[in-house]
Motif scaffolding. Sequence first.
Motif, PDB file in Angstrom:
ATOM      1  N   ALA A 335      -2.174   7.237   3.990  1.00 35.91           N
ATOM      2  CA  ALA A 335      -1.274   7.883   4.968  1.00 35.91           C
ATOM      3  C   ALA A 335      -0.460   6.859   5.891  1.00 35.91           C
ATOM      4  O   ALA A 335       0.713   6.946   6.017  1.00 35.91           O
ATOM      5  CB  ALA A 335      -2.100   8.593   6.038  1.00 35.91           C
ATOM      6  N   LEU A 336      -1.035   5.715   6.231  1.00 32.38           N
ATOM      7  CA  LEU A 336      -0.217   4.530   6.585  1.00 32.38           C
ATOM      8  C   LEU A 336       0.783   3.907   5.721  1.00 32.38           C
ATOM      9  O   LEU A 336       2.014   3.637   5.891  1.00 32.38           O
ATOM     10  CB  LEU A 336      -0.901   3.474   7.361  1.00 32.38           C
ATOM     11  N   GLY A 337       0.655   3.939   4.346  1.00 32.85           N
ATOM     12  CA  GLY A 337       1.585   3.630   3.465  1.00 32.85           C
ATOM     13  C   GLY A 337       2.631   4.532   3.271  1.00 32.85           C
ATOM     14  O   GLY A 337       3.859   4.305   3.163  1.00 32.85           O
ATOM     15  N   ASN A 338       2.306   5.826   3.363  1.00 35.31           N
ATOM     16  CA  ASN A 338       3.457   7.164   3.517  1.00 35.31           C
ATOM     17  C   ASN A 338       4.114   6.938   4.704  1.00 35.31           C
ATOM     18  O   ASN A 338       5.393   6.947   4.510  1.00 35.31           O
ATOM     19  CB  ASN A 338       2.772   8.265   3.539  1.00 35.31           C
ATOM     20  N   ALA A 339       3.681   6.501   5.882  1.00 33.26           N
ATOM     21  CA  ALA A 339       4.344   6.459   7.133  1.00 33.26           C
ATOM     22  C   ALA A 339       5.400   5.219   7.025  1.00 33.26           C
ATOM     23  O   ALA A 339       6.399   5.042   7.296  1.00 33.26           O
ATOM     24  CB  ALA A 339       3.460   6.346   8.381  1.00 33.26           C
ATOM     25  N   THR A 340       4.912   4.110   6.403  1.00 33.88           N
ATOM     26  CA  THR A 340       5.791   2.962   5.983  1.00 33.88           C
ATOM     27  C   THR A 340       6.838   3.188   5.241  1.00 33.88           C
ATOM     28  O   THR A 340       8.225   2.812   5.491  1.00 33.88           O
ATOM     29  CB  THR A 340       4.672   1.686   5.532  1.00 33.88           C
ATOM     30  N   ARG A 341       6.879   3.942   4.077  1.00 34.67           N
ATOM     31  CA  ARG A 341       7.616   4.447   3.275  1.00 34.67           C
ATOM     32  C   ARG A 341       8.864   5.261   4.083  1.00 34.67           C
ATOM     33  O   ARG A 341      10.062   5.125   3.739  1.00 34.67           O
ATOM     34  CB  ARG A 341       7.349   5.271   2.093  1.00 34.67           C
ATOM     35  N   GLU A 342       8.309   6.013   4.760  1.00 40.03           N
ATOM     36  CA  GLU A 342       9.262   6.798   5.705  1.00 40.03           C
ATOM     37  C   GLU A 342      10.074   6.056   6.770  1.00 40.03           C
ATOM     38  O   GLU A 342      11.249   6.072   6.827  1.00 40.03           O
ATOM     39  CB  GLU A 342       8.441   7.873   6.228  1.00 40.03           C
ATOM     40  N   THR A 400      -9.476   1.723  10.628  1.00 37.26           N
ATOM     41  CA  THR A 400     -10.199   0.129  10.851  1.00 37.26           C
ATOM     42  C   THR A 400      -9.156  -0.618  11.863  1.00 37.26           C
ATOM     43  O   THR A 400      -8.040  -0.035  12.116  1.00 37.26           O
ATOM     44  CB  THR A 400     -10.359  -0.651   9.736  1.00 37.26           C
ATOM     45  N   GLU A 401      -9.850  -1.718  12.396  1.00 35.78           N
ATOM     46  CA  GLU A 401      -8.991  -2.316  13.336  1.00 35.78           C
ATOM     47  C   GLU A 401      -7.480  -2.720  12.621  1.00 35.78           C
ATOM     48  O   GLU A 401      -6.629  -2.769  13.380  1.00 35.78           O
ATOM     49  CB  GLU A 401      -9.731  -3.469  13.635  1.00 35.78           C
ATOM     50  N   ASP A 402      -7.489  -3.125  11.599  1.00 32.26           N
ATOM     51  CA  ASP A 402      -6.293  -3.422  10.915  1.00 32.26           C
ATOM     52  C   ASP A 402      -5.614  -2.299  10.753  1.00 32.26           C
ATOM     53  O   ASP A 402      -4.253  -2.252  10.982  1.00 32.26           O
ATOM     54  CB  ASP A 402      -6.482  -4.053   9.539  1.00 32.26           C
ATOM     55  N   ASP A 403      -5.933  -1.127  10.645  1.00 32.21           N
ATOM     56  CA  ASP A 403      -5.249   0.068  10.398  1.00 32.21           C
ATOM     57  C   ASP A 403      -4.332   0.530  11.629  1.00 32.21           C
ATOM     58  O   ASP A 403      -3.523   0.975  11.824  1.00 32.21           O
ATOM     59  CB  ASP A 403      -6.064   1.351  10.177  1.00 32.21           C
ATOM     60  N   LYS A 405      -3.694  -1.845  14.041  1.00 30.25           N
ATOM     61  CA  LYS A 405      -2.477  -2.713  14.290  1.00 30.25           C
ATOM     62  C   LYS A 405      -1.620  -2.195  13.309  1.00 30.25           C
ATOM     63  O   LYS A 405      -0.268  -2.305  13.934  1.00 30.25           O
ATOM     64  CB  LYS A 405      -2.905  -4.025  13.802  1.00 30.25           C
ATOM     65  N   ARG A 406      -1.660  -1.935  12.294  1.00 27.70           N
ATOM     66  CA  ARG A 406      -0.386  -1.414  11.367  1.00 27.70           C
ATOM     67  C   ARG A 406       0.009   0.020  11.832  1.00 27.70           C
ATOM     68  O   ARG A 406       1.370  -0.056  11.840  1.00 27.70           O
ATOM     69  CB  ARG A 406      -1.030  -1.089   9.998  1.00 27.70           C
ATOM     70  N   ALA A 407      -0.656   0.817  12.207  1.00 32.51           N
ATOM     71  CA  ALA A 407      -0.178   2.121  13.127  1.00 32.51           C
ATOM     72  C   ALA A 407       0.848   1.823  14.087  1.00 32.51           C
ATOM     73  O   ALA A 407       1.977   2.362  14.355  1.00 32.51           O
ATOM     74  CB  ALA A 407      -1.142   2.789  13.364  1.00 32.51           C
ATOM     75  N   ALA A 408       0.374   0.657  15.003  1.00 28.79           N
ATOM     76  CA  ALA A 408       0.963   0.292  16.249  1.00 28.79           C
ATOM     77  C   ALA A 408       2.304  -0.361  15.619  1.00 28.79           C
ATOM     78  O   ALA A 408       3.277   0.032  16.265  1.00 28.79           O
ATOM     79  CB  ALA A 408       0.357  -0.511  17.041  1.00 28.79           C
ATOM     80  N   ALA A 409       2.210  -1.098  14.658  1.00 29.12           N
ATOM     81  CA  ALA A 409       3.478  -1.762  14.288  1.00 29.12           C
ATOM     82  C   ALA A 409       4.475  -0.682  13.740  1.00 29.12           C
ATOM     83  O   ALA A 409       6.041  -0.810  13.965  1.00 29.12           O
ATOM     84  CB  ALA A 409       2.938  -2.505  13.232  1.00 29.12           C
ATOM     85  N   ILE A 410       4.057   0.234  13.024  1.00 29.99           N
ATOM     86  CA  ILE A 410       5.017   1.389  12.523  1.00 29.99           C
ATOM     87  C   ILE A 410       5.619   1.957  13.589  1.00 29.99           C
ATOM     88  O   ILE A 410       6.859   2.334  13.446  1.00 29.99           O
ATOM     89  CB  ILE A 410       4.187   2.094  11.555  1.00 29.99           C
ATOM     90  N   LEU A 411       4.890   2.438  14.590  1.00 32.76           N
ATOM     91  CA  LEU A 411       5.458   3.175  15.918  1.00 32.76           C
ATOM     92  C   LEU A 411       6.476   2.345  16.502  1.00 32.76           C
ATOM     93  O   LEU A 411       7.344   2.895  17.013  1.00 32.76           O
ATOM     94  CB  LEU A 411       4.133   3.653  16.640  1.00 32.76           C
ATOM     95  N   ALA A 412       6.058   1.088  17.015  1.00 28.50           N
ATOM     96  CA  ALA A 412       6.993   0.247  17.423  1.00 28.50           C
ATOM     97  C   ALA A 412       8.218   0.080  16.610  1.00 28.50           C
ATOM     98  O   ALA A 412       9.395  -0.071  17.263  1.00 28.50           O
ATOM     99  CB  ALA A 412       6.311  -1.160  17.589  1.00 28.50           C
ATOM    100  N   PHE A 413       8.390  -0.049  15.453  1.00 30.13           N
ATOM    101  CA  PHE A 413       9.521  -0.362  14.563  1.00 30.13           C
ATOM    102  C   PHE A 413      10.379   1.006  14.498  1.00 30.13           C
ATOM    103  O   PHE A 413      11.502   0.915  14.569  1.00 30.13           O
ATOM    104  CB  PHE A 413       8.999  -0.657  13.180  1.00 30.13           C
ATOM    105  N   THR A 414       9.552   2.027  14.425  1.00 23.43           N
ATOM    106  CA  THR A 414      10.343   3.456  14.222  1.00 23.43           C
ATOM    107  C   THR A 414      10.948   3.913  15.518  1.00 23.43           C
ATOM    108  O   THR A 414      12.443   4.380  15.546  1.00 23.43           O
ATOM    109  CB  THR A 414       9.788   4.600  13.727  1.00 23.43           C
ATOM    110  N   SER A 415      10.343   3.730  16.482  1.00 28.46           N
ATOM    111  CA  SER A 415      10.855   3.963  18.055  1.00 28.46           C
ATOM    112  C   SER A 415      12.082   3.057  18.309  1.00 28.46           C
ATOM    113  O   SER A 415      13.057   3.462  18.882  1.00 28.46           O
ATOM    114  CB  SER A 415       9.787   3.643  19.011  1.00 28.46           C
ATOM    115  N   ASN A 416      11.961   1.856  17.837  1.00 26.21           N
ATOM    116  CA  ASN A 416      13.085   0.732  18.441  1.00 26.21           C
ATOM    117  C   ASN A 416      14.297   1.253  17.153  1.00 26.21           C
ATOM    118  O   ASN A 416      15.400   0.888  17.851  1.00 26.21           O
ATOM    119  CB  ASN A 416      12.647  -0.584  18.124  1.00 26.21           C
TER     120      ASN A 416
END
Length: 559
Positions: A335-342, A400-403, A405-416
């Motif tokens: 799912a996080l890989g899919n969100a990264t591609r989007e 997981t904890e890494d998941d 962090k990755r989810a937060a990074a995706i949200l920060a990137f797309t929001s900005n």
Amino acid sequence: MDATLSLLDLAGAVALLLWAMHMIQSGIQRAFGADLRRVLAHAFGNRIKAFAAGIGVTAVLQSSTATGLMVAGFAAAGLVDLVPALAVMLGANVGTTLIVQLLSFDIALAAPVFLIIGVMMFRRSGESRTRDIGRVAIGLGLLLMALSQLVQIITPYEDVPSLRMLLGAVATQPFVALLLGALATWAAHSSVAIVLIVMSFVANGAVSLDTGIALVLGANIGSAINPLLEAPRGVDRTGAQVALGNLLNRLIGAAIALPLIERIGPALVRLDPSLARDVANFHMFFNVVMALVFLPLLPLFAKALRRLLPQRVEAQDPSRPLYLDPAAAEAPAVALGNATREALRMVDVFDEMLQGFGRALDEKTDKQRIVETRRIDDILDRLNTAIRSYIVGLDPESLTEDDDKRAAAILAFTSNLEQAGDTIDRGALATLTRQLKRGLVLADEGRADARLMLEHLSANLRLAATVFMTQDLRAARALADEKAFFREIESKATAAYFRRLRQSRPDAIEANALHLDLLRALKGVNDCLVAGAAYPVLEERGELRSSRLRSQQDSDLDS
């Protein structure tokens, strides 16, 4: 009253069984999901390796659905052909039978051991992987307790008249039993759980072995229905082809096995007198035989599937997400890989917006060109909303904890990125619109400054995408350093603007004010790129100050 209590107890035992399976699967995904995904990625070279990887990964995950989602993610990325993807699913079907084989033995006494070890690992360890393994142990303990409770409940539950009537109808009609097994598995989303329940019913005499075999055939079909219903409906239909192929495999096998149930049952009893193990053995034999039969025929099977579900060619709505597969929510890594591609799609859309703004800077630009460029901001808004909803909808317990962090990074990137699009829309393009309405001409100096900033923005957008993907510290520092360049251009333009004010040139004051507004908007766009990509990396590595102000101690030393 007793019948009602028995029904309630049975429902509670089934619910506990399903929750235990969820704990096992989520714990394994959190602890080993990334490693299993890498194993699967390296196994697509040929059918045999893909088949073996499907067995191994699914045996660990205990979810052929999760394995299928990983395969669908690789297929959507163009990393796997249909034939090895089908081979993985054949292996996944075999892999789901292994835990059933293990639990067909009487290991209920191990439930307290698993619970004690699991709780100790979960409560006492600070390492996330150890806590996740503890979660798996707790799930195994609860699973054994639920199975033991099912065996104790089935006898009084069998005396309920309505159930006796239902079991009588099922026992005389194998096809009805098959449909009931398929429906129950579709609703439970777990063939393993339903097969374990069938084992308990058969072992306690609630249903015959022949009826249990029919129910297991239905469970195999039901587990293939959800992936097909949840397959992506986009242009790329590889994931749907894999799901359809898996369902057809099960249907063909069930059609062959159903008329032979009366012969299969006695043969199983001769191999092992334990009825519960006979159910588990049939479940394994069925999937192994179907795998051995279909594995050599996969190229022809894949060709037939491509004809049944050809790739579609349709007009693409740029604001519609392409990679946010709802079914992947059960596998956070996918799912996080899919969100990264989007999110990378948003980069491409924003780059198109920058190019549109560059064309709008032309002296001959018209209002229509500006309007077309401003519409791109709506695409960014919709994509960001879709990505945010997709990530927020993930099960927090499976991350997981890494998941996290990755989810937060995706949200920060797309929001900005969305904020950067809004800044272009409401700042830079709005300024050009005012220029057209008032018949003003942007000076050559102002146009040159804007184009220079635009060139740096295009380069910084690519750098921001690199930082977002790699989390590289050097690239993040390089992107953050670009803020100094934009501040310098803005400072020079502001100083020039005030010089013109002192020279009392009213004819140039308004045009230069527009020039200054334009540069400030472009600087704001760069700030969004830095905040969305560079700052999260720098903050995590301890490279980011809380303030640009010098400390009072440094000021005292200088004085």
